[in-house]
Write a protein that holds these residues in place. Structure first.
Motif, mmCIF file in Angstrom:
data_model
loop_
_atom_site.group_PDB
_atom_site.id
_atom_site.type_symbol
_atom_site.label_atom_id
_atom_site.label_comp_id
_atom_site.label_asym_id
_atom_site.label_seq_id
_atom_site.Cartn_x
_atom_site.Cartn_y
_atom_site.Cartn_z
ATOM 1 N N ARG A 24 51.490 28.001 34.239
ATOM 2 C CA ARG A 24 51.902 29.020 35.063
ATOM 3 C C ARG A 24 51.478 30.333 34.798
ATOM 4 N N LYS A 25 51.721 30.476 33.271
ATOM 5 C CA LYS A 25 51.652 31.813 32.851
ATOM 6 C C LYS A 25 50.069 32.292 32.861
ATOM 7 N N ASN A 26 49.053 31.372 32.462
ATOM 8 C CA ASN A 26 47.705 31.461 32.628
ATOM 9 C C ASN A 26 47.326 31.668 34.085
ATOM 10 N N LYS A 28 49.118 33.224 36.515
ATOM 11 C CA LYS A 28 49.566 34.459 36.813
ATOM 12 C C LYS A 28 48.474 35.545 36.145
ATOM 13 N N GLU A 29 48.124 35.264 34.995
ATOM 14 C CA GLU A 29 47.432 36.015 34.145
ATOM 15 C C GLU A 29 46.020 36.146 34.837
ATOM 16 N N LYS A 30 45.558 35.089 35.184
ATOM 17 C CA LYS A 30 44.226 34.781 35.909
ATOM 18 C C LYS A 30 44.084 35.730 37.391
ATOM 19 N N LYS A 31 45.365 35.529 38.167
ATOM 20 C CA LYS A 31 45.265 36.177 39.241
ATOM 21 C C LYS A 31 45.327 37.798 39.214
ATOM 22 N N LYS A 32 45.899 38.200 38.024
ATOM 23 C CA LYS A 32 45.882 39.780 37.789
ATOM 24 C C LYS A 32 44.733 40.113 37.429
#
Length: 58
Positions: A24-26, A28-32
């Motif tokens: 999930r964190k990855n 989010k970071e990918k979307k950012k």
């Protein structure tokens, strides 16, 4: 040798939670990062006017 299934179950659940949180964190970071790369550019300003590039003039 006796296997303690309770401890193995708890460890397996903790590992599963860790994997889900990491994914999930990855995401989010990918979307950012994708938004940053898509929106972080500057248009080149033309200072010289080309006669061949003036499509609106007649």
């Amino acid at each position: 040798m006796d296997v303690n299934w309770n401890i193995i179950g708890v460890v397996a659940i903790l590992v599963l939670i860790l994997v889900v949180l990491t994914i999930r964190k990855n995401l989010k970071e990918k979307k950012k990062l994708e938004n940053l790369l898509n929106n972080d550019f500057k248009k080149a300003e033309k200072k010289d006017v080309d006669a061949d590039d003036s499509a609106n003039e007649k």
